[in-house]
Design an enzyme around this catalytic site. Structure first.
Site, short mmCIF file in Angstrom:
data_model
loop_
_atom_site.label_atom_id
_atom_site.label_comp_id
_atom_site.label_asym_id
_atom_site.label_seq_id
_atom_site.Cartn_x
_atom_site.Cartn_y
_atom_site.Cartn_z
N LYS A 167 0.82 -1.23 0.00
CA LYS A 167 0.00 0.00 0.00
C LYS A 167 0.85 1.27 0.00
O LYS A 167 0.61 2.18 -0.78
CB LYS A 167 -0.92 0.05 1.23
N ARG A 217 -9.82 1.68 8.97
CA ARG A 217 -9.40 0.32 9.31
C ARG A 217 -10.44 -0.43 10.10
O ARG A 217 -10.22 -1.61 10.40
CB ARG A 217 -8.13 0.40 10.16
N ARG A 243 11.56 -1.81 11.69
CA ARG A 243 10.40 -1.19 12.31
C ARG A 243 10.04 -1.92 13.61
O ARG A 243 10.08 -3.14 13.66
CB ARG A 243 9.21 -1.23 11.34
N ARG A 289 -1.14 -7.72 13.68
CA ARG A 289 -1.66 -6.79 12.68
C ARG A 289 -2.40 -7.52 11.57
O ARG A 289 -3.44 -7.06 11.10
CB ARG A 289 -0.51 -5.95 12.12
N ARG A 306 11.37 -6.80 5.18
CA ARG A 306 11.31 -5.39 5.60
C ARG A 306 11.86 -5.24 7.01
O ARG A 306 12.52 -4.25 7.33
CB ARG A 306 9.86 -4.89 5.54
#
Ligand code: ADP
Length: 185
Positions: A8, A83, A128, A139, A122
């Protein structure tokens, strides 16, 4: 819309550049505030670190404020909002107050194995805080339970455009452009 790892943020940035409108990512705004040590950042950090949704009261106010800023007056791309069902209702209200409407709701799809592979990669590159195995699983579960069902409502409104998120960034970007040019449903 689309699950974590679907691409996204990447596609929103490319599309924003192509259309000349800002890409507004709620996650990016939260991360910038956490990094900057702002009051908002301190408020949301405990939620984002675990992979939980930030409370709607906080998120909704932030989005209302952001969409009202001058650079969003000629259009915007929203990434990461709405969301949950309450946020859909809130967004309807914000847009009505601003006198604008959604042109399309884009859903990027990818299977869970592909998503997990991308997110682990990632995690190595970006580090992160919420790309731990636990927070990733949390998530993805929240996405499946609370966010994925929202596409049904947008489909009924004739706004939903679904695009396969598997492939190179360029290929997916071309699919996105093509899909947005075509009919919605
Ligand atoms: P991802 O899609 O990989 O989870 P985001 O950058 O979109 O990453 O979001 C990171 C975190 O920011 C979320 O896990 C959540 O804690 C918070 N967040 C982002 N958007 C919302 C939202 N619309 N409502 C509540 N919390 C949000």
């Amino acid at each position: 819309m689309g699950p974590q790892g679907a691409g996204k943020g990447t596609q929103a940035a490319l599309l924003a550049e192509r259309l000349g409108v800002p890409a507004i990512s709620t996650g990016d705004i939260f991360r910038a505030n956490i990094k900057g040590g702002t009051e908002l950042g301190r408020l949301v950090q405990e939620y984002t670190a675990k992979g939980d949704l930030v409370p709607d009261s906080v998120t909704n106010d932030m989005v209302r404020d952001r969409l009202g800023q001058a650079d969003a007056a000629d259009g915007f791309i929203l990434d990461g909002y709405p969301r949950n069902a309450a946020q859909v209702t809130e967004l309807d209200g914000i847009l009505a107050d601003l006198g604008v409407r959604l042109d399309a709701v884009l859903e990027l799809t990818a299977d869970r194995d592909e998503l997990l592979g991308r997110l682990r990669k990632r995690a190595e590159i970006e580090g992160r805080e919420d790309d731990t195995e636990d927070a990733i699983a949390r998530r993805l579960d929240i996405y499946a339970e609370q966010t994925a069902p929202l596409t049904g409502a947008y489909s009924e409104r004739g706004l939903l455009v679904r695009v396969d998120g598997i492939g190179s960034v360029e290929d997916v970007a071309e699919r996105v452009a093509g899909a947005l040019a075509g009919p919605r449903g």
